[in-house]
Design a protein around this motif. Structure first.
Motif, short mmCIF file in Angstrom:
data_model
loop_
_atom_site.label_atom_id
_atom_site.label_comp_id
_atom_site.label_asym_id
_atom_site.label_seq_id
_atom_site.Cartn_x
_atom_site.Cartn_y
_atom_site.Cartn_z
N MET A 1 9.83 -45.00 23.88
CA MET A 1 8.93 -45.91 25.06
C MET A 1 8.39 -44.98 25.93
N ILE A 2 7.31 -45.34 26.49
CA ILE A 2 6.76 -44.99 27.55
C ILE A 2 6.71 -45.76 28.77
N SER A 3 7.34 -45.13 29.96
CA SER A 3 7.52 -45.70 31.35
C SER A 3 6.32 -45.52 32.02
N ILE A 4 6.06 -46.48 32.99
CA ILE A 4 4.73 -46.60 33.74
C ILE A 4 5.15 -46.33 35.16
N LYS A 5 4.47 -45.53 35.85
CA LYS A 5 4.57 -45.40 37.23
C LYS A 5 3.09 -45.60 37.69
N ILE A 6 3.01 -46.21 38.95
CA ILE A 6 1.66 -46.40 39.64
C ILE A 6 1.64 -45.24 40.68
N ASP A 7 0.58 -44.69 40.80
CA ASP A 7 0.21 -43.42 41.75
C ASP A 7 -0.16 -44.21 43.15
N SER A 8 0.67 -43.87 43.99
CA SER A 8 0.32 -44.35 45.49
C SER A 8 -0.69 -43.88 46.23
N LYS A 9 -1.51 -42.90 45.64
CA LYS A 9 -2.86 -42.59 46.19
C LYS A 9 -3.78 -43.64 46.18
N VAL A 10 -4.44 -43.93 47.19
CA VAL A 10 -5.40 -45.11 47.25
C VAL A 10 -6.55 -44.31 47.62
N LEU A 11 -7.61 -44.62 46.82
CA LEU A 11 -9.05 -44.20 46.87
C LEU A 11 -9.66 -44.78 47.98
N LEU B 1 -7.84 -49.23 36.01
CA LEU B 1 -6.91 -48.25 36.15
C LEU B 1 -7.31 -47.03 35.31
N ALA B 2 -6.76 -45.80 35.65
CA ALA B 2 -7.16 -44.64 35.07
C ALA B 2 -5.64 -43.89 35.13
N SER B 3 -5.40 -43.27 33.81
CA SER B 3 -4.36 -42.39 33.83
C SER B 3 -4.60 -41.30 34.25
N VAL B 4 -3.59 -40.70 35.30
CA VAL B 4 -3.99 -39.57 36.03
C VAL B 4 -2.75 -38.39 35.87
N GLU B 5 -1.79 -38.80 35.04
CA GLU B 5 -0.66 -37.88 34.76
C GLU B 5 0.36 -38.36 33.88
N GLU C 1 5.92 -35.58 29.17
CA GLU C 1 6.58 -35.88 27.95
C GLU C 1 7.78 -35.09 27.98
N GLN C 2 8.94 -35.81 27.60
CA GLN C 2 10.38 -35.33 27.54
C GLN C 2 10.51 -34.47 26.40
N GLU D 1 15.97 -34.66 25.01
CA GLU D 1 16.18 -35.39 26.24
C GLU D 1 16.07 -36.75 25.92
N ASP D 2 17.04 -37.65 26.57
CA ASP D 2 17.09 -38.94 26.23
C ASP D 2 16.42 -39.70 27.25
N LYS D 3 15.44 -39.55 27.55
CA LYS D 3 14.42 -40.26 28.84
C LYS D 3 13.37 -40.53 28.08
N ASP D 4 12.37 -41.56 28.60
CA ASP D 4 11.26 -41.91 28.41
C ASP D 4 10.22 -41.02 28.85
N ASP D 5 9.13 -40.99 27.84
CA ASP D 5 7.82 -40.25 28.66
C ASP D 5 7.35 -41.19 29.65
N ILE D 6 6.36 -40.58 30.45
CA ILE D 6 6.09 -41.38 31.55
C ILE D 6 4.56 -41.13 31.64
N VAL D 7 3.84 -42.27 32.08
CA VAL D 7 2.18 -42.33 32.32
C VAL D 7 2.04 -42.71 33.65
N LYS D 8 1.49 -41.94 34.72
CA LYS D 8 1.30 -42.31 35.93
C LYS D 8 -0.40 -43.05 35.92
N VAL D 9 -0.68 -44.18 36.44
CA VAL D 9 -1.79 -44.82 36.52
C VAL D 9 -2.12 -44.90 37.77
N ARG D 10 -3.59 -44.91 38.03
CA ARG D 10 -3.92 -45.04 39.62
C ARG D 10 -5.07 -46.10 39.26
N ILE D 11 -5.04 -47.12 40.39
CA ILE D 11 -6.20 -47.79 40.61
C ILE D 11 -7.46 -47.18 40.96
#
Length: 97
Positions: free
Chosen positions: A1-11, A39-43, A46-47, A51-61
């Motif tokens: 599974m892939i976890s999603i994080k939203i980038d706090s940087k505001v263009l 949305l764009a994937s910015v980061e 990969e675990q 490791e028993d953690k999800d991979d993470i994708v960070k997206v930015r508006i």
């Protein structure tokens, strides 16, 4: 599974589009606005294999257009509803041969 994080940087362009709505959003906490966003994937993180953690994708508006009136708001709500029905119905109907 892939976890999603939203980038706090505001263009700057995104902030400029949100700016006219900021006071209403501030004054009436919980208020909503319909918008079209891009949305764009910015980061990605990969675990390791052990490791028993999800991979993470960070997206930015990277782009946003916000409904500025009731007519546009209703049109976006109708489109959102249609898109939701299409997404949630996928695979629920038998394929017609």
């Amino acid at each position: 599974m892939i976890s999603i994080k939203i980038d706090s940087k505001v263009l700057a362009d995104v902030e400029q589009a949100i700016r006219p709505h900021a006071k209403a959003l501030f004054d009436d906490l919980g208020t909503t606005r319909m918008a079209i966003i891009e949305l764009a994937s910015v980061e990605r993180t990969e675990q390791g294999p052990d490791e028993d953690k999800d991979d993470i994708v960070k997206v930015r508006i990277v782009d946003i257009e916000i409904a500025a009136d009731e007519f546009t708001d209703e049109k976006l709500r109708q489109q959102s509803s249609a898109m939701y029905r299409q997404r949630s119905a996928e695979g629920t109907l038998d394929e017609v041969a």
